[in-house]
Design a protein around this motif. Structure first.
Motif, PDB file in Angstrom:
ATOM      1  N   VAL A  18       0.768  -1.163  -0.008  1.00  0.00           N
ATOM      2  CA  VAL A  18       0.057   0.012   0.011  1.00  0.00           C
ATOM      3  C   VAL A  18       0.760   1.021   0.107  1.00  0.00           C
ATOM      4  CG1 VAL A  18      -2.019  -0.959   1.015  1.00  0.00           C
ATOM      5  CG2 VAL A  18      -0.148  -0.216   2.589  1.00  0.00           C
ATOM      6  N   MET A  19       2.135   1.300  -0.551  1.00  0.00           N
ATOM      7  CA  MET A  19       2.888   2.228  -0.480  1.00  0.00           C
ATOM      8  C   MET A  19       2.265   3.568  -1.068  1.00  0.00           C
ATOM      9  SD  MET A  19       6.901   1.502  -1.344  1.00  0.00           S
ATOM     10  CE  MET A  19       7.201   2.308  -3.008  1.00  0.00           C
ATOM     11  N   LYS A  20       2.484   4.606  -0.563  1.00  0.00           N
ATOM     12  CA  LYS A  20       2.138   5.995  -0.933  1.00  0.00           C
ATOM     13  C   LYS A  20       0.645   6.080  -1.024  1.00  0.00           C
ATOM     14  CE  LYS A  20       6.309   6.617  -3.711  1.00  0.00           C
ATOM     15  NZ  LYS A  20       6.972   6.879  -4.841  1.00  0.00           N
ATOM     16  N   GLN A  21      -0.190   5.162  -0.365  1.00  0.00           N
ATOM     17  CA  GLN A  21      -1.607   5.321  -0.403  1.00  0.00           C
ATOM     18  C   GLN A  21      -1.714   6.157   0.979  1.00  0.00           C
ATOM     19  OE1 GLN A  21      -3.881   2.103  -0.486  1.00  0.00           O
ATOM     20  NE2 GLN A  21      -2.627   1.124  -2.132  1.00  0.00           N
ATOM     21  N   THR A  22      -3.033   6.737   1.108  1.00  0.00           N
ATOM     22  CA  THR A  22      -3.356   7.684   2.165  1.00  0.00           C
ATOM     23  C   THR A  22      -3.857   6.609   3.030  1.00  0.00           C
ATOM     24  OG1 THR A  22      -5.869   7.738   1.538  1.00  0.00           O
ATOM     25  CG2 THR A  22      -4.322   9.369   0.668  1.00  0.00           C
ATOM     26  N   PRO A  23      -3.681   7.154   4.541  1.00  0.00           N
ATOM     27  CA  PRO A  23      -4.312   6.128   5.826  1.00  0.00           C
ATOM     28  C   PRO A  23      -5.766   5.704   5.277  1.00  0.00           C
ATOM     29  CG  PRO A  23      -3.182   8.133   6.498  1.00  0.00           C
ATOM     30  CD  PRO A  23      -3.349   8.252   4.910  1.00  0.00           C
ATOM     31  N   ASP A  24      -6.612   6.441   5.032  1.00  0.00           N
ATOM     32  CA  ASP A  24      -7.836   6.012   4.530  1.00  0.00           C
ATOM     33  C   ASP A  24      -7.996   5.014   3.676  1.00  0.00           C
ATOM     34  OD1 ASP A  24      -9.161   7.724   6.513  1.00  0.00           O
ATOM     35  OD2 ASP A  24      -9.598   9.321   4.924  1.00  0.00           O
ATOM     36  N   SER A  25      -7.328   5.041   2.543  1.00  0.00           N
ATOM     37  CA  SER A  25      -7.257   4.035   1.462  1.00  0.00           C
ATOM     38  C   SER A  25      -6.470   2.896   1.909  1.00  0.00           C
ATOM     39  CB  SER A  25      -6.687   4.607   0.174  1.00  0.00           C
ATOM     40  OG  SER A  25      -5.533   4.866   0.267  1.00  0.00           O
ATOM     41  N   ILE A  26      -5.586   2.951   3.004  1.00  0.00           N
ATOM     42  CA  ILE A  26      -5.007   1.815   3.309  1.00  0.00           C
ATOM     43  C   ILE A  26      -5.686   1.143   4.169  1.00  0.00           C
ATOM     44  CG2 ILE A  26      -3.156   1.088   5.024  1.00  0.00           C
ATOM     45  CD1 ILE A  26      -1.518   3.640   4.102  1.00  0.00           C
ATOM     46  N   ARG A  27      -6.449   1.731   5.214  1.00  0.00           N
ATOM     47  CA  ARG A  27      -7.778   1.121   5.857  1.00  0.00           C
ATOM     48  C   ARG A  27      -8.655   0.404   4.979  1.00  0.00           C
ATOM     49  NH1 ARG A  27     -10.781   3.241  11.089  1.00  0.00           N
ATOM     50  NH2 ARG A  27     -12.299   1.541  11.427  1.00  0.00           N
ATOM     51  N   GLU A  28      -9.086   1.059   3.878  1.00  0.00           N
ATOM     52  CA  GLU A  28     -10.072   0.438   2.998  1.00  0.00           C
ATOM     53  C   GLU A  28      -9.426  -0.833   2.463  1.00  0.00           C
ATOM     54  OE1 GLU A  28     -11.179   3.362   0.303  1.00  0.00           O
ATOM     55  OE2 GLU A  28     -11.940   4.748   1.971  1.00  0.00           O
ATOM     56  N   SER A  29      -8.087  -0.640   1.972  1.00  0.00           N
ATOM     57  CA  SER A  29      -7.497  -1.799   1.222  1.00  0.00           C
ATOM     58  C   SER A  29      -7.498  -3.125   2.162  1.00  0.00           C
ATOM     59  CB  SER A  29      -6.136  -1.484   1.063  1.00  0.00           C
ATOM     60  OG  SER A  29      -5.959  -0.634   0.034  1.00  0.00           O
ATOM     61  N   LEU A  30      -7.202  -2.847   3.480  1.00  0.00           N
ATOM     62  CA  LEU A  30      -7.231  -3.912   4.608  1.00  0.00           C
ATOM     63  C   LEU A  30      -8.423  -4.671   4.754  1.00  0.00           C
ATOM     64  CD1 LEU A  30      -5.186  -5.319   6.306  1.00  0.00           C
ATOM     65  CD2 LEU A  30      -5.946  -3.902   8.314  1.00  0.00           C
ATOM     66  N   MET A  31      -9.462  -3.757   4.648  1.00  0.00           N
ATOM     67  CA  MET A  31     -11.167  -4.253   5.045  1.00  0.00           C
ATOM     68  C   MET A  31     -11.594  -4.861   3.711  1.00  0.00           C
ATOM     69  SD  MET A  31     -11.042  -3.635   8.159  1.00  0.00           S
ATOM     70  CE  MET A  31     -10.667  -2.622   9.584  1.00  0.00           C
TER      71      MET A  31
END
Length: 186
Positions: free
Chosen positions: A141-154
């Protein structure tokens, strides 16, 4: 169960910190996951600063490790190696007892970084007899925003693997605690 998740980054908008915070949101009720993202506050390690001269920030870090049942570490790679801040934080632990038998596992927020991971595995297996190489989670998730990282994990593609990682790590922590208790009883 108390798990301390340590970010190896000193960046305020760190991808690694964001991934650990996403894990914090995912953690089941029986796992209290505390994210530590302040390794940049530590002075450079020196044996002259240990004991009575240990900085308060380091003392609080060591206390957090002491009361945790296990550690999860997520770190970027700098120049194909462990970032200086994370290595410095580990150096502060070497002469103490807090990390020696502590269960440790890695989370990684990039598709690259194999050299850093290899070096970190070597260091962690040296400082703790309970470092697990087999319990590992990677989400690029390099260079993604915290919100998009959380969305990716979920997402349905990633959440089951993340939940399995936490479940496996919790079981590993419990087994190591049980083994330690049995060793003391003998």
């Amino acid at each position: 169960m108390k798990v301390l998740a340590i970010s190896g980054s000193t960046r305020q908008l760190s991808t690694n910190t964001a991934l650990l915070r996403a894990f914090q949101a995912l953690a089941p009720a029986d796992i209290e996951l505390d994210v530590f993202d302040r390794i940049g506050e530590f002075p450079v390690f020196s044996p002259d600063l240990e004991g009575l001269h240990t900085p308060d920030s380091v003392i609080r870090f060591i206390e957090k490790i002491s009361v945790s049942d296990g550690l999860i570490i997520s770190s970027p790679e700098y120049v194909r190696s462990i970032p200086g801040g994370l290595k410095n934080a580990i150096d502060w632990l070497v002469s103490g007892e807090a990390v020696i038998g502590k269960p440790i596992a890695l989370v990684h927020a990039s598709h690259r970084g194999e050299d850093m991971l290899a070096a970190l595995r070597t260091v962690l297996s040296t400082v703790s007899s309970n470092f697990s190489e087999s319990i590992f989670f990677r989400l690029p998730v390099m260079k993604q925003t915290p919100d998009s990282i959380r969305e990716s994990l979920m997402t349905s593609a990633n959440r089951p693997a993340a939940e399995k990682f936490l479940k496996d790590f919790a079981a590993f922590c419990r087994s190591q605690k049980s083994e330690a208790a049995n060793a003391i009883a003998i």
